[in-house]
Design a protein around this motif. Sequence first.
Motif, PDB file in Angstrom:
ATOM      1  N   VAL A 105       7.479  -2.055  -5.957  1.00  8.96           N
ATOM      2  CA  VAL A 105       7.877  -0.730  -6.443  1.00  8.96           C
ATOM      3  C   VAL A 105       6.653   0.045  -6.936  1.00  8.96           C
ATOM      4  N   ALA A 106       5.757  -0.632  -7.650  1.00 10.50           N
ATOM      5  CA  ALA A 106       4.538   0.033  -8.126  1.00 10.50           C
ATOM      6  C   ALA A 106       3.676   0.495  -6.950  1.00 10.50           C
ATOM      7  N   ALA A 107       3.600  -0.315  -5.913  1.00 16.00           N
ATOM      8  CA  ALA A 107       2.822   0.068  -4.729  1.00 16.00           C
ATOM      9  C   ALA A 107       3.437   1.286  -4.047  1.00 16.00           C
ATOM     10  N   LEU A 108       4.751   1.301  -3.926  1.00 19.74           N
ATOM     11  CA  LEU A 108       5.405   2.460  -3.317  1.00 19.74           C
ATOM     12  C   LEU A 108       5.252   3.712  -4.177  1.00 19.74           C
ATOM     13  N   ALA A 109       5.302   3.556  -5.494  1.00 17.00           N
ATOM     14  CA  ALA A 109       5.083   4.696  -6.388  1.00 17.00           C
ATOM     15  C   ALA A 109       3.665   5.242  -6.220  1.00 17.00           C
ATOM     16  N   LEU A 110       2.687   4.346  -6.117  1.00 14.79           N
ATOM     17  CA  LEU A 110       1.307   4.768  -5.874  1.00 14.79           C
ATOM     18  C   LEU A 110       1.185   5.477  -4.534  1.00 14.79           C
ATOM     19  N   ALA A 111       1.880   4.985  -3.528  1.00 21.98           N
ATOM     20  CA  ALA A 111       1.847   5.621  -2.207  1.00 21.98           C
ATOM     21  C   ALA A 111       2.406   7.034  -2.255  1.00 21.98           C
ATOM     22  N   ILE A 114      -6.749   4.839 -11.924  1.00 24.60           N
ATOM     23  CA  ILE A 114      -6.061   4.093 -12.982  1.00 24.60           C
ATOM     24  C   ILE A 114      -4.790   3.467 -12.409  1.00 24.60           C
ATOM     25  N   GLY A 115      -4.046   4.226 -11.616  1.00 25.15           N
ATOM     26  CA  GLY A 115      -2.861   3.683 -10.952  1.00 25.15           C
ATOM     27  C   GLY A 115      -3.217   2.531 -10.020  1.00 25.15           C
ATOM     28  N   MET A 116      -4.320   2.683  -9.284  1.00 23.94           N
ATOM     29  CA  MET A 116      -4.757   1.590  -8.411  1.00 23.94           C
ATOM     30  C   MET A 116      -5.127   0.352  -9.222  1.00 23.94           C
ATOM     31  N   ALA A 117      -5.729   0.557 -10.384  1.00 28.75           N
ATOM     32  CA  ALA A 117      -6.093  -0.580 -11.234  1.00 28.75           C
ATOM     33  C   ALA A 117      -4.860  -1.315 -11.727  1.00 28.75           C
ATOM     34  N   THR A 134      -5.647   7.537   2.621  1.00 28.29           N
ATOM     35  CA  THR A 134      -6.082   6.144   2.755  1.00 28.29           C
ATOM     36  C   THR A 134      -5.465   5.271   1.670  1.00 28.29           C
ATOM     37  N   VAL A 135      -5.473   5.746   0.443  1.00 28.55           N
ATOM     38  CA  VAL A 135      -4.883   4.972  -0.658  1.00 28.55           C
ATOM     39  C   VAL A 135      -3.375   4.851  -0.468  1.00 28.55           C
ATOM     40  N   ALA A 136      -2.734   5.938  -0.066  1.00 29.21           N
ATOM     41  CA  ALA A 136      -1.283   5.884   0.181  1.00 29.21           C
ATOM     42  C   ALA A 136      -0.972   4.849   1.254  1.00 29.21           C
ATOM     43  N   ALA A 137      -1.760   4.833   2.314  1.00 29.49           N
ATOM     44  CA  ALA A 137      -1.540   3.852   3.388  1.00 29.49           C
ATOM     45  C   ALA A 137      -1.771   2.430   2.891  1.00 29.49           C
ATOM     46  N   GLY A 138      -2.816   2.222   2.100  1.00 26.10           N
ATOM     47  CA  GLY A 138      -3.071   0.892   1.543  1.00 26.10           C
ATOM     48  C   GLY A 138      -1.942   0.415   0.643  1.00 26.10           C
ATOM     49  N   VAL A 165       0.936  -0.643   2.819  1.00 21.10           N
ATOM     50  CA  VAL A 165       0.625  -1.970   3.365  1.00 21.10           C
ATOM     51  C   VAL A 165       0.934  -3.042   2.324  1.00 21.10           C
ATOM     52  N   LEU A 166       0.553  -2.800   1.084  1.00 22.64           N
ATOM     53  CA  LEU A 166       0.843  -3.766   0.022  1.00 22.64           C
ATOM     54  C   LEU A 166       2.343  -3.979  -0.139  1.00 22.64           C
ATOM     55  N   ALA A 167       3.116  -2.919  -0.111  1.00 23.31           N
ATOM     56  CA  ALA A 167       4.577  -3.058  -0.246  1.00 23.31           C
ATOM     57  C   ALA A 167       5.151  -3.895   0.894  1.00 23.31           C
ATOM     58  N   VAL A 168       4.652  -3.684   2.104  1.00 21.42           N
ATOM     59  CA  VAL A 168       5.115  -4.477   3.249  1.00 21.42           C
ATOM     60  C   VAL A 168       4.688  -5.936   3.094  1.00 21.42           C
ATOM     61  N   LEU A 169       3.485  -6.162   2.610  1.00 19.89           N
ATOM     62  CA  LEU A 169       3.028  -7.536   2.382  1.00 19.89           C
ATOM     63  C   LEU A 169       3.896  -8.242   1.345  1.00 19.89           C
ATOM     64  N   GLU A 170       4.397  -7.511   0.366  1.00 19.88           N
ATOM     65  CA  GLU A 170       5.282  -8.109  -0.635  1.00 19.88           C
ATOM     66  C   GLU A 170       6.579  -8.605  -0.005  1.00 19.88           C
TER      67      GLU A 170
END
Length: 122
Positions: free
Chosen positions: A11-17, A36-39, A98-102, A105-110
């Motif tokens: 959820v955090a990854a999707l919010a960042l995206a 900060i969100g990425m951190a 690029t960050v949104a795409a990353g 990707v993280l959400a899919v990896l989860e």
Amino acid sequence: MLDALTLTLGVAALALAVWCGHAAYKDQPTKDWHFIGMAVVTVLALAQLVIGAVRLFQGARPDEGGVIFVAYLVGAFAAVPAAGFLSLSERTKWGSVTVAAGAVVLAVLEVRLTDIWGGTGA
């Protein structure tokens, strides 16, 4: 694995995206608050990496094998920081993309990590 942590991280990854996607839509590069969100997302991914490694050392075994599980854990941990570093070299809206795409990707990896571990179980 811990379902609550995996869900929180997804959820955090999707919010960042969404957040970085919105910045890209407004033609903005990544800003300090995006980092900060990425951190925050990266710290959650680090916690997941550590907990996953501890679970493996305690004898728990993922359904699809330990090697692939560790590879996905490392990939999940690296997805957002790698996108963040790339966004530093592209100080336009494409850095935000690029960050949104990353983060996507993280959400899919989860989702995939949940499948590899066996679907459920803390």
